[in-house]
Design a protein around this motif. Structure first.
Motif, PDB file in Angstrom:
ATOM      1  N   ASN A 147       0.865  -1.287   0.152  1.00  0.00           N
ATOM      2  CA  ASN A 147       0.207  -0.019  -0.010  1.00  0.00           C
ATOM      3  C   ASN A 147       0.787   1.172   0.034  1.00  0.00           C
ATOM      4  O   ASN A 147       0.606   2.211  -0.683  1.00  0.00           O
ATOM      5  CB  ASN A 147      -0.942  -0.070   1.340  1.00  0.00           C
ATOM      6  N   LYS A 148       1.718   1.420   0.770  1.00  0.00           N
ATOM      7  CA  LYS A 148       2.783   2.535   0.912  1.00  0.00           C
ATOM      8  C   LYS A 148       3.661   2.668  -0.419  1.00  0.00           C
ATOM      9  O   LYS A 148       3.736   3.757  -0.768  1.00  0.00           O
ATOM     10  CB  LYS A 148       3.689   2.386   2.171  1.00  0.00           C
ATOM     11  N   LEU A 149       3.878   1.516  -0.902  1.00  0.00           N
ATOM     12  CA  LEU A 149       4.529   1.719  -2.225  1.00  0.00           C
ATOM     13  C   LEU A 149       3.457   2.346  -3.373  1.00  0.00           C
ATOM     14  O   LEU A 149       4.014   3.082  -4.018  1.00  0.00           O
ATOM     15  CB  LEU A 149       5.067   0.395  -2.646  1.00  0.00           C
ATOM     16  N   GLY A 150       2.396   1.813  -3.324  1.00  0.00           N
ATOM     17  CA  GLY A 150       1.469   2.149  -4.198  1.00  0.00           C
ATOM     18  C   GLY A 150       1.110   3.634  -4.111  1.00  0.00           C
ATOM     19  O   GLY A 150       1.020   4.537  -5.038  1.00  0.00           O
ATOM     20  N   PRO A 174      -9.231  -8.989  -0.113  1.00  0.00           N
ATOM     21  CA  PRO A 174     -10.204  -8.119  -1.350  1.00  0.00           C
ATOM     22  C   PRO A 174     -10.969  -7.126  -0.496  1.00  0.00           C
ATOM     23  O   PRO A 174     -11.593  -6.246  -1.219  1.00  0.00           O
ATOM     24  CB  PRO A 174     -11.140  -9.350  -1.410  1.00  0.00           C
ATOM     25  N   ASN A 175     -11.088  -6.924   0.926  1.00  0.00           N
ATOM     26  CA  ASN A 175     -11.571  -5.981   1.512  1.00  0.00           C
ATOM     27  C   ASN A 175     -10.815  -4.766   1.950  1.00  0.00           C
ATOM     28  O   ASN A 175     -11.240  -3.925   2.892  1.00  0.00           O
ATOM     29  CB  ASN A 175     -12.307  -6.486   2.673  1.00  0.00           C
ATOM     30  N   ASN A 176      -9.641  -4.740   1.231  1.00  0.00           N
ATOM     31  CA  ASN A 176      -8.815  -3.821   1.938  1.00  0.00           C
ATOM     32  C   ASN A 176      -9.094  -2.227   1.264  1.00  0.00           C
ATOM     33  O   ASN A 176      -8.941  -2.124   0.079  1.00  0.00           O
ATOM     34  CB  ASN A 176      -7.057  -3.925   1.734  1.00  0.00           C
ATOM     35  N   TYR A 177      -9.812  -1.552   2.105  1.00  0.00           N
ATOM     36  CA  TYR A 177     -10.114   0.064   1.541  1.00  0.00           C
ATOM     37  C   TYR A 177      -8.964   0.899   1.109  1.00  0.00           C
ATOM     38  O   TYR A 177      -9.360   1.780   0.154  1.00  0.00           O
ATOM     39  CB  TYR A 177     -11.107   0.579   2.576  1.00  0.00           C
ATOM     40  N   GLU A 178      -7.911   0.764   1.648  1.00  0.00           N
ATOM     41  CA  GLU A 178      -6.968   1.672   1.233  1.00  0.00           C
ATOM     42  C   GLU A 178      -6.709   1.382  -0.233  1.00  0.00           C
ATOM     43  O   GLU A 178      -6.357   2.194  -0.991  1.00  0.00           O
ATOM     44  CB  GLU A 178      -5.594   1.557   1.953  1.00  0.00           C
TER      45      GLU A 178
END
Length: 182
Positions: A147-150, A174-178
């Motif tokens: 996520n941080k890399l994204g 699949p439920n990762n809102y970030e």
């Protein structure tokens, strides 16, 4: 009752209370150990950790620094000092402690993620990317690192790379809102 317990027993009670989120009781046990032996590494480190959880960064730093005088090569201690210094706005000190944590234990993924975050916060995107890529190489399913890399790729207009990171996150969770919101 505390008077009849040895240091190990008191620390055991402190940890039990700490794990059960009875923070005030745990804090009292840690302080009772430190009253008898101010140089007890575990009591200093764990009380610093408890105070960090309570977001009392200034007090936490005091106990972490006491622990550091006793054992400067404890990776998690150095990582926690990095967190505290970052929260207190001392980014250069935070970087030093995160790097020390990683020097002590190159596989400390928490310290690596924290170092990457600190680099991102001060605008050193290339350094942050290298750190997060290292995290992902060690743990390909590390959601925080992906996520941080994204986020960094988004902020630096590398949208295709960001999309790949977020798709990997969604594949893992699949439920990762970030991942959906970026």
């Amino acid at each position: 009752m505390r008077e009849n317990l040895n240091t190990k027993e008191i620390l055991s009670l402190a940890l039990k209370n700490h794990k059960n989120n009875n923070l005030k009781e745990a804090e009292n046990y840690y302080k009772s150990v430190l009253k008898e032996n101010p140089n007890n590494f575990d009591a200093n480190y764990l009380l610093g950790t408890l105070l960090l959880q309570k977001q009392d960064f200034n007090k936490s730093k005091i106990f972490f620094e006491n622990a550091l005088k006793i054992n400067s090569s404890h990776s998690d201690l150095n990582n926690n000092l990095g967190i505290v210094n970052g929260e207190l706005g001392k980014q250069s000190d935070a970087l030093v402690f995160f790097k020390k944590a990683i020097d002590v234990n190159p596989k400390n993924v928490n310290a690596l993620n924290n170092l990457g975050t600190e680099y991102k916060n001060i605008g050193k995107y290339d350094d942050a990317i290298k750190i997060y890529e290292r995290v992902i190489k060690m743990q390909p399913n590390n959601i925080l690192g992906l996520n941080k890399l994204g986020m960094i790729f988004n902020e630096t207009f590398k949208f295709e790379k960001a999309k790949i990171c977020y798709e990997k996150v969604i594949g893992i969770d699949p439920n990762n809102y970030e991942a959906y919101n970026n």
